[in-house]
Each structure stands twice: as C-alpha cells, then as structure tokens.
Write a protein that holds these residues in place. Sequence first.
Motif, PDB file in Angstrom:
ATOM      1  N   THR A 133     -62.743  42.894  23.461  1.00  0.00           N
ATOM      2  CA  THR A 133     -62.669  42.951  24.919  1.00  0.00           C
ATOM      3  C   THR A 133     -63.932  42.374  25.542  1.00  0.00           C
ATOM      4  OG1 THR A 133     -61.231  44.881  24.765  1.00  0.00           O
ATOM      5  CG2 THR A 133     -62.251  44.454  26.906  1.00  0.00           C
TER       6      THR A 133
ATOM      7  N   ALA B 266     -61.583  43.180  35.520  1.00  0.00           N
ATOM      8  CA  ALA B 266     -60.744  44.228  34.924  1.00  0.00           C
ATOM      9  C   ALA B 266     -59.303  43.753  34.805  1.00  0.00           C
ATOM     10  CB  ALA B 266     -60.818  45.507  35.756  1.00  0.00           C
TER      11      ALA B 266
ATOM     12  N   SER C 293     -62.654  51.686  32.773  1.00  0.00           N
ATOM     13  CA  SER C 293     -62.940  50.977  31.512  1.00  0.00           C
ATOM     14  C   SER C 293     -63.736  49.709  31.766  1.00  0.00           C
ATOM     15  CB  SER C 293     -61.645  50.652  30.784  1.00  0.00           C
ATOM     16  OG  SER C 293     -60.986  51.831  30.384  1.00  0.00           O
ATOM     17  N   ALA C 294     -63.454  49.034  32.877  1.00  0.00           N
ATOM     18  CA  ALA C 294     -64.196  47.815  33.213  1.00  0.00           C
ATOM     19  C   ALA C 294     -65.654  48.130  33.488  1.00  0.00           C
ATOM     20  CB  ALA C 294     -63.558  47.130  34.418  1.00  0.00           C
TER      21      ALA C 294
ATOM     22  N   LEU D  31     -57.877  45.847  31.911  1.00  0.00           N
ATOM     23  CA  LEU D  31     -58.561  47.142  31.872  1.00  0.00           C
ATOM     24  C   LEU D  31     -58.402  47.850  33.207  1.00  0.00           C
ATOM     25  CD1 LEU D  31     -61.981  46.231  30.206  1.00  0.00           C
ATOM     26  CD2 LEU D  31     -60.026  47.343  29.121  1.00  0.00           C
ATOM     27  N   ASN D  32     -58.485  49.171  33.171  1.00  0.00           N
ATOM     28  CA  ASN D  32     -58.526  49.914  34.432  1.00  0.00           C
ATOM     29  C   ASN D  32     -59.971  49.862  34.941  1.00  0.00           C
ATOM     30  OD1 ASN D  32     -60.083  52.167  33.383  1.00  0.00           O
ATOM     31  ND2 ASN D  32     -58.202  52.902  32.424  1.00  0.00           N
TER      32      ASN D  32
END
Length: 150
Positions: free
Chosen positions: A38, A60, A69-70, A65-66
């Motif tokens: 990632t 994101a 998470s980003a 990614l949400n």
Amino acid sequence: MTRGAGVTTAWATVAAFAYAVDASLDSWLGDNYRVGLTEFRALVVLHQEPDKELRVNDLAQRVSLNPSSATRLVSRLEAKGLARRDLCPDDRRGVYVVITEQGQALTREVREPYEGRIRELLGEAPTHFRHLDARQLRDALSEIQTLIGS
C-alpha cells in the motif's frame, strides 16, 4: 469451476487470486525495499501527479483506503522520509501529502523490478500459488471479461 458456474464463484476466484498476488508482492517489497504494498502504491500515485502531491482524502480513494487508514499510511511514509504533509494554502483544513525526493527515488528504483515481479507471479501462477487452480482462474477471468465487455 466449470464454464458458466456463476459470477459469484468467478468473482470469488479472481478475488482470491488477487489477494494471493498482493500478499506475495507485499512480502517481496518488505523484504527487498522495506516498504509495504500500500505504501508503494501510494508513492506511485503521488509520483505520477504533476505537482507530486494529493489531498490525503484523494490519495485514500486512489489506493482504496478509508480516511483513518490513509492517515496511518501517511504517517508511515513520513516516518520513512518518503512523503510529508502540507497544508492547503487556500483551505487550512485541507491536508496534502507530498512525495519527497527520497520517495521519488525509491519509486523509480522499485518500479521496474516490481513490474518484473508481477509478470513472474502472473506468468508462473501455478508455481507460486499451488492452492489456486490456474484453469479455474482462466475461466473466472473469462466470465468476468464477458460482463465487462457487455
């Protein structure tokens, strides 16, 4: 899986294969370049941008990614010196992530071997992923392709 076994089975087969390839790439990148899959995908996205930057939320979306998470991804990239945060001059709430020179250099260094690794994994799938049936995968991809083409 037999031909016409259903889109649910076809998609599950493709997803399992994609997961196996991604897991292998993640391990290979970590072992050889100390970066995760990632992280590398984010660097590639940033490297391709004309200004070498994106809003964190846009990044994101581009790497699936949400927002939470980003934020963690950007923190990891910062800790490795591969990217930095920057505030939007027009909107102080907007945070950008900018690839650093070190991040750009890593992206250039890894890109060709990474693409070679993908070719190897796909070209020798039965060897690398013994738990997946290559014939089933071909059938599944064919079934998915008919849906995309219609």
